[in-house]
Design a protein around this motif. Structure first.
Motif, PDB file in Angstrom:
ATOM      1  N   VAL A  19       0.838  -1.195   0.000  1.00  0.00           N
ATOM      2  CA  VAL A  19       0.000   0.000   0.000  1.00  0.00           C
ATOM      3  C   VAL A  19       0.874   1.247   0.000  1.00  0.00           C
ATOM      4  N   SER A  20       1.907   1.253   0.817  1.00  0.00           N
ATOM      5  CA  SER A  20       2.825   2.393   0.869  1.00  0.00           C
ATOM      6  C   SER A  20       3.477   2.622  -0.497  1.00  0.00           C
ATOM      7  N   PHE A  21       3.876   1.543  -1.155  1.00  0.00           N
ATOM      8  CA  PHE A  21       4.483   1.632  -2.480  1.00  0.00           C
ATOM      9  C   PHE A  21       3.511   2.255  -3.478  1.00  0.00           C
ATOM     10  N   TYR A  22       2.291   1.728  -3.532  1.00  0.00           N
ATOM     11  CA  TYR A  22       1.310   2.216  -4.509  1.00  0.00           C
ATOM     12  C   TYR A  22       0.838   3.632  -4.199  1.00  0.00           C
ATOM     13  N   LYS A  23       0.940   4.057  -2.962  1.00  0.00           N
ATOM     14  CA  LYS A  23       0.611   5.447  -2.635  1.00  0.00           C
ATOM     15  C   LYS A  23       1.573   6.407  -3.335  1.00  0.00           C
ATOM     16  N   ASN A  24       2.795   5.956  -3.603  1.00  0.00           N
ATOM     17  CA  ASN A  24       3.760   6.776  -4.342  1.00  0.00           C
ATOM     18  C   ASN A  24       3.321   7.018  -5.783  1.00  0.00           C
ATOM     19  N   ASP A  74       7.756  11.474 -14.391  1.00  0.00           N
ATOM     20  CA  ASP A  74       9.062  11.832 -13.828  1.00  0.00           C
ATOM     21  C   ASP A  74       8.998  11.955 -12.310  1.00  0.00           C
ATOM     22  N   GLU A  75       7.929  12.563 -11.800  1.00  0.00           N
ATOM     23  CA  GLU A  75       7.758  12.716 -10.353  1.00  0.00           C
ATOM     24  C   GLU A  75       7.617  11.356  -9.665  1.00  0.00           C
ATOM     25  N   VAL A  76       6.833  10.468 -10.254  1.00  0.00           N
ATOM     26  CA  VAL A  76       6.642   9.130  -9.674  1.00  0.00           C
ATOM     27  C   VAL A  76       7.959   8.360  -9.675  1.00  0.00           C
ATOM     28  N   ILE A  77       8.703   8.417 -10.758  1.00  0.00           N
ATOM     29  CA  ILE A  77       9.989   7.705 -10.824  1.00  0.00           C
ATOM     30  C   ILE A  77      10.934   8.222  -9.738  1.00  0.00           C
ATOM     31  N   ILE A  83      12.655   5.765  -2.394  1.00  0.00           N
ATOM     32  CA  ILE A  83      12.388   4.663  -1.454  1.00  0.00           C
ATOM     33  C   ILE A  83      13.194   3.418  -1.833  1.00  0.00           C
ATOM     34  N   ASN A  84      14.188   3.609  -2.702  1.00  0.00           N
ATOM     35  CA  ASN A  84      15.044   2.518  -3.190  1.00  0.00           C
ATOM     36  C   ASN A  84      14.251   1.438  -3.904  1.00  0.00           C
ATOM     37  N   GLY A  85      13.180   1.863  -4.607  1.00  0.00           N
ATOM     38  CA  GLY A  85      12.392   0.927  -5.395  1.00  0.00           C
ATOM     39  C   GLY A  85      13.126   0.527  -6.658  1.00  0.00           C
ATOM     40  N   LEU A  86      12.733  -0.595  -7.224  1.00  0.00           N
ATOM     41  CA  LEU A  86      13.389  -1.121  -8.418  1.00  0.00           C
ATOM     42  C   LEU A  86      12.729  -0.551  -9.675  1.00  0.00           C
ATOM     43  N   ILE A  87      13.527   0.092 -10.499  1.00  0.00           N
ATOM     44  CA  ILE A  87      13.073   0.592 -11.795  1.00  0.00           C
ATOM     45  C   ILE A  87      13.619  -0.371 -12.836  1.00  0.00           C
ATOM     46  N   ILE A  88      12.738  -1.116 -13.457  1.00  0.00           N
ATOM     47  CA  ILE A  88      13.132  -2.132 -14.434  1.00  0.00           C
ATOM     48  C   ILE A  88      13.466  -1.493 -15.767  1.00  0.00           C
ATOM     49  N   THR A  89      12.610  -0.568 -16.216  1.00  0.00           N
ATOM     50  CA  THR A  89      12.821   0.143 -17.467  1.00  0.00           C
ATOM     51  C   THR A  89      12.691   1.635 -17.200  1.00  0.00           C
ATOM     52  N   GLU A  90      13.739   2.367 -17.464  1.00  0.00           N
ATOM     53  CA  GLU A  90      13.713   3.821 -17.288  1.00  0.00           C
ATOM     54  C   GLU A  90      12.699   4.433 -18.249  1.00  0.00           C
ATOM     55  N   PRO A  91      12.203   5.624 -17.951  1.00  0.00           N
ATOM     56  CA  PRO A  91      11.243   6.270 -18.849  1.00  0.00           C
ATOM     57  C   PRO A  91      11.798   6.430 -20.261  1.00  0.00           C
ATOM     58  N   THR A  92      10.997   6.017 -21.227  1.00  0.00           N
ATOM     59  CA  THR A  92      11.336   6.175 -22.641  1.00  0.00           C
ATOM     60  C   THR A  92      10.080   6.634 -23.383  1.00  0.00           C
ATOM     61  N   ILE A  93      10.299   7.294 -24.487  1.00  0.00           N
ATOM     62  CA  ILE A  93       9.189   7.748 -25.321  1.00  0.00           C
ATOM     63  C   ILE A  93       8.823   6.625 -26.288  1.00  0.00           C
ATOM     64  N   ASN A  94       7.528   6.338 -26.398  1.00  0.00           N
ATOM     65  CA  ASN A  94       7.041   5.361 -27.361  1.00  0.00           C
ATOM     66  C   ASN A  94       5.734   5.884 -27.953  1.00  0.00           C
ATOM     67  N   PRO A  95       5.092   5.144 -28.843  1.00  0.00           N
ATOM     68  CA  PRO A  95       3.868   5.664 -29.471  1.00  0.00           C
ATOM     69  C   PRO A  95       2.740   6.008 -28.500  1.00  0.00           C
ATOM     70  N   TRP A  96       2.738   5.418 -27.292  1.00  0.00           N
ATOM     71  CA  TRP A  96       1.669   5.672 -26.324  1.00  0.00           C
ATOM     72  C   TRP A  96       1.974   6.838 -25.407  1.00  0.00           C
ATOM     73  N   GLY A  97       3.209   7.289 -25.393  1.00  0.00           N
ATOM     74  CA  GLY A  97       3.638   8.353 -24.494  1.00  0.00           C
ATOM     75  C   GLY A  97       4.959   7.983 -23.851  1.00  0.00           C
ATOM     76  N   SER A  98       5.207   8.507 -22.675  1.00  0.00           N
ATOM     77  CA  SER A  98       6.417   8.171 -21.930  1.00  0.00           C
ATOM     78  C   SER A  98       6.094   6.959 -21.061  1.00  0.00           C
ATOM     79  N   ARG A  99       6.973   5.942 -21.079  1.00  0.00           N
ATOM     80  CA  ARG A  99       6.696   4.662 -20.423  1.00  0.00           C
ATOM     81  C   ARG A  99       7.872   4.243 -19.559  1.00  0.00           C
ATOM     82  N   ALA A 100       7.544   3.690 -18.396  1.00  0.00           N
ATOM     83  CA  ALA A 100       8.545   3.092 -17.512  1.00  0.00           C
ATOM     84  C   ALA A 100       7.932   1.839 -16.892  1.00  0.00           C
TER      85      ALA A 100
END
Length: 117
Positions: A19-24, A74-77, A83-100
């Motif tokens: 819950v704490s994670f998803y609140k971010n 960007d703010e969420v990332i 909180i030392n969360g794991l980012i698997i894929t950094e934000p990138t631009i694709n046809p749908w928008g910015s994705r992470a």
């Protein structure tokens, strides 16, 4: 025929941590209990109810991917980094928008998309 997803339930070994994670991400949860069922957390996202239930003695299904459209990638990332969360894929631009893609405390992959206007 009209069909809409109205419920998504994930199971967690540590629901409070999840819950704490998803609140971010900007989600707000309420503690609920229905009848003899366990206490769990619920968040309403439009017509969808997203719930986090406690998982006792079983393995979490990490094959499932969860996705959210958000307005502040960007703010969420940065919050996830703080909180030392794991980012698997950094934000990138694709046809749908910015994705992470990030990972929640139980190992679920969470896809975040900020739509381009």
């Amino acid at each position: 025929m009209s069909i809409h997803l109205n419920l998504l339930v994930i199971y967690s070994h540590h629901p409070e941590k999840s819950v704490s994670f998803y609140k971010n991400l900007g989600l707000e949860f309420n503690l609920e209990k229905h009848g003899n069922g366990p206490e769990h957390y619920a968040c309403e996202l439009g017509n969808l109810v997203f719930e986090i239930y406690p998982l006792l003695g079983e393995t979490v299904d990490r094959a499932m991917r969860i996705g959210f459209n958000i307005t502040n990638l960007d703010e969420v990332i940065e919050k996830i980094r703080s909180i030392n969360g794991l980012i698997i894929t950094e934000p990138t631009i694709n046809p749908w928008g910015s994705r992470a893609v990030i990972q929640d405390p139980d190992g679920h992959k969470v896809e975040l998309i900020e739509n381009r206007d």
